[in-house]
Design an enzyme around this catalytic site. Structure first.
Site, PDB file in Angstrom:
ATOM      1  N   ASP A  10       0.862  -1.183   0.000  1.00  0.00           N
ATOM      2  CA  ASP A  10       0.000   0.000   0.000  1.00  0.00           C
ATOM      3  C   ASP A  10       0.902   1.238   0.000  1.00  0.00           C
ATOM      4  O   ASP A  10       2.130   1.141  -0.161  1.00  0.00           O
ATOM      5  CB  ASP A  10      -1.009  -0.041   1.164  1.00  0.00           C
ATOM      6  CG  ASP A  10      -0.368   0.240   2.525  1.00  0.00           C
ATOM      7  OD1 ASP A  10       0.882   0.344   2.613  1.00  0.00           O
ATOM      8  OD2 ASP A  10      -1.121   0.341   3.519  1.00  0.00           O
ATOM      9  N   CYS A  67       3.019  -3.145   4.048  1.00  0.00           N
ATOM     10  CA  CYS A  67       2.165  -1.998   4.398  1.00  0.00           C
ATOM     11  C   CYS A  67       2.880  -1.258   5.528  1.00  0.00           C
ATOM     12  O   CYS A  67       4.070  -1.485   5.747  1.00  0.00           O
ATOM     13  CB  CYS A  67       0.729  -2.414   4.739  1.00  0.00           C
ATOM     14  SG  CYS A  67       0.482  -3.280   6.297  1.00  0.00           S
ATOM     15  N   THR A  69       2.651  -1.239   8.962  1.00  0.00           N
ATOM     16  CA  THR A  69       3.142  -2.138  10.010  1.00  0.00           C
ATOM     17  C   THR A  69       3.367  -3.555   9.497  1.00  0.00           C
ATOM     18  O   THR A  69       4.024  -4.355  10.163  1.00  0.00           O
ATOM     19  CB  THR A  69       2.099  -2.249  11.143  1.00  0.00           C
ATOM     20  OG1 THR A  69       0.872  -2.735  10.554  1.00  0.00           O
ATOM     21  CG2 THR A  69       1.860  -0.915  11.816  1.00  0.00           C
ATOM     22  N   HIS A 100      10.098 -23.390   9.521  1.00  0.00           N
ATOM     23  CA  HIS A 100       9.020 -24.035  10.276  1.00  0.00           C
ATOM     24  C   HIS A 100       7.654 -23.900   9.610  1.00  0.00           C
ATOM     25  O   HIS A 100       6.816 -24.782   9.741  1.00  0.00           O
ATOM     26  CB  HIS A 100       8.921 -23.430  11.681  1.00  0.00           C
ATOM     27  CG  HIS A 100      10.057 -23.824  12.576  1.00  0.00           C
ATOM     28  ND1 HIS A 100       9.990 -23.739  13.948  1.00  0.00           N
ATOM     29  CD2 HIS A 100      11.302 -24.299  12.290  1.00  0.00           C
ATOM     30  CE1 HIS A 100      11.140 -24.155  14.482  1.00  0.00           C
ATOM     31  NE2 HIS A 100      11.961 -24.490  13.491  1.00  0.00           N
ATOM     32  N   HIS A 135       7.544 -30.328  10.882  1.00  0.00           N
ATOM     33  CA  HIS A 135       6.927 -29.066  10.471  1.00  0.00           C
ATOM     34  C   HIS A 135       5.975 -29.274   9.298  1.00  0.00           C
ATOM     35  O   HIS A 135       4.976 -28.564   9.176  1.00  0.00           O
ATOM     36  CB  HIS A 135       7.999 -28.045  10.112  1.00  0.00           C
ATOM     37  CG  HIS A 135       8.952 -27.794  11.235  1.00  0.00           C
ATOM     38  ND1 HIS A 135       8.554 -27.225  12.425  1.00  0.00           N
ATOM     39  CD2 HIS A 135      10.272 -28.081  11.376  1.00  0.00           C
ATOM     40  CE1 HIS A 135       9.585 -27.157  13.257  1.00  0.00           C
ATOM     41  NE2 HIS A 135      10.646 -27.679  12.638  1.00  0.00           N
ATOM     42  N   ARG A 138       2.601 -30.177  10.641  1.00  0.00           N
ATOM     43  CA  ARG A 138       1.902 -29.025  11.208  1.00  0.00           C
ATOM     44  C   ARG A 138       1.400 -28.081  10.131  1.00  0.00           C
ATOM     45  O   ARG A 138       0.283 -27.559  10.220  1.00  0.00           O
ATOM     46  CB  ARG A 138       2.837 -28.288  12.187  1.00  0.00           C
ATOM     47  CG  ARG A 138       3.145 -29.150  13.400  1.00  0.00           C
ATOM     48  CD  ARG A 138       4.334 -28.687  14.193  1.00  0.00           C
ATOM     49  NE  ARG A 138       4.643 -29.635  15.256  1.00  0.00           N
ATOM     50  CZ  ARG A 138       5.814 -29.704  15.874  1.00  0.00           C
ATOM     51  NH1 ARG A 138       6.786 -28.859  15.574  1.00  0.00           N
ATOM     52  NH2 ARG A 138       6.003 -30.599  16.822  1.00  0.00           N
TER      53      ARG A 138
HETATM   54  C1  RB5 Z   1      -1.980   2.891   6.461  1.00  0.00           C
HETATM   55  O1  RB5 Z   1      -2.054   4.129   7.088  1.00  0.00           O
HETATM   56  C2  RB5 Z   1      -1.746   1.792   7.474  1.00  0.00           C
HETATM   57  O2  RB5 Z   1      -2.858   1.648   8.299  1.00  0.00           O
HETATM   58  C3  RB5 Z   1      -1.438   0.485   6.768  1.00  0.00           C
HETATM   59  O3  RB5 Z   1      -0.351   0.652   5.943  1.00  0.00           O
HETATM   60  C4  RB5 Z   1      -1.091  -0.687   7.654  1.00  0.00           C
HETATM   61  O4  RB5 Z   1      -0.118  -0.357   8.581  1.00  0.00           O
HETATM   62  C5  RB5 Z   1      -2.226  -1.423   8.237  1.00  0.00           C
HETATM   63  O5  RB5 Z   1      -2.070  -2.460   8.883  1.00  0.00           O
END
Ligand code: RB5
Length: 143
Positions: A10, A67, A69, A100, A135, A138
């Protein structure tokens, strides 16, 4: 035939995706860039779904998603049964995701990991084989 890696992010992962693309190209891998193609706002489930479709259709063998996070795009990717997307933060989590979990999609947080760490994670993801054995049993239970 070189492996094809599907890549998508993103807006919050766009800059890191571009860096990782360079690294994949340096390794001679085929790249399937499924966007986004600028830092304009984009909804991460769309990119996760695009990579999942590319894997399902055999247009790519493995994927990389980014993205902000890494959390949202990993959640979205793992809604697809054939996807084992692993949110990794360092070489150790990446190595274990391959050994794993036989992860077929590496997920990184563009606002969390620096470029050098991300490059190390990508190299580890590409180079580490699945350990199999217990593994495999699993992973098979993941469905
Ligand atoms: C975008 O602002 C942010 O929410 C997205 O990139 C991500 O971190 C969501 O999990």
């Amino acid at each position: 035939m070189p492996e094809t890696i599907a890549l998508a992010a993103d807006h919050a992962g766009y800059a890191l995706k571009e860096k990782l693309k360079e690294m994949l190209a340096e390794r001679g891998l085929d790249i399937l860039d499924l966007g986004t193609y600028s830092a304009e706002p984009a909804d991460y489930p769309d990119q996760a779904n695009a990579v999942a479709a590319a894997l399902a259709e055999g247009r790519a063998q493995r994927g990389v998603l980014v993205c902000g996070t890494g959390i949202g795009i990993a959640i979205a990717a793992n809604r697809h049964r054939h996807v084992r997307a692993a949110l990794c933060h360092d070489v150790t989590t990446t190595r274990l995701a391959r050994e794993h979990n036989d992860a077929n999609v590496l997920v990184l947080g563009g606002r969390i990991v620096g470029e050098a760490t991300a490059r190390d994670c990508l190299a580890t993801f590409l180079d580490t084989p699945f350990a199999g054995g217990r593994h495999a049993r699993r992973v098979a239970k993941l469905g």
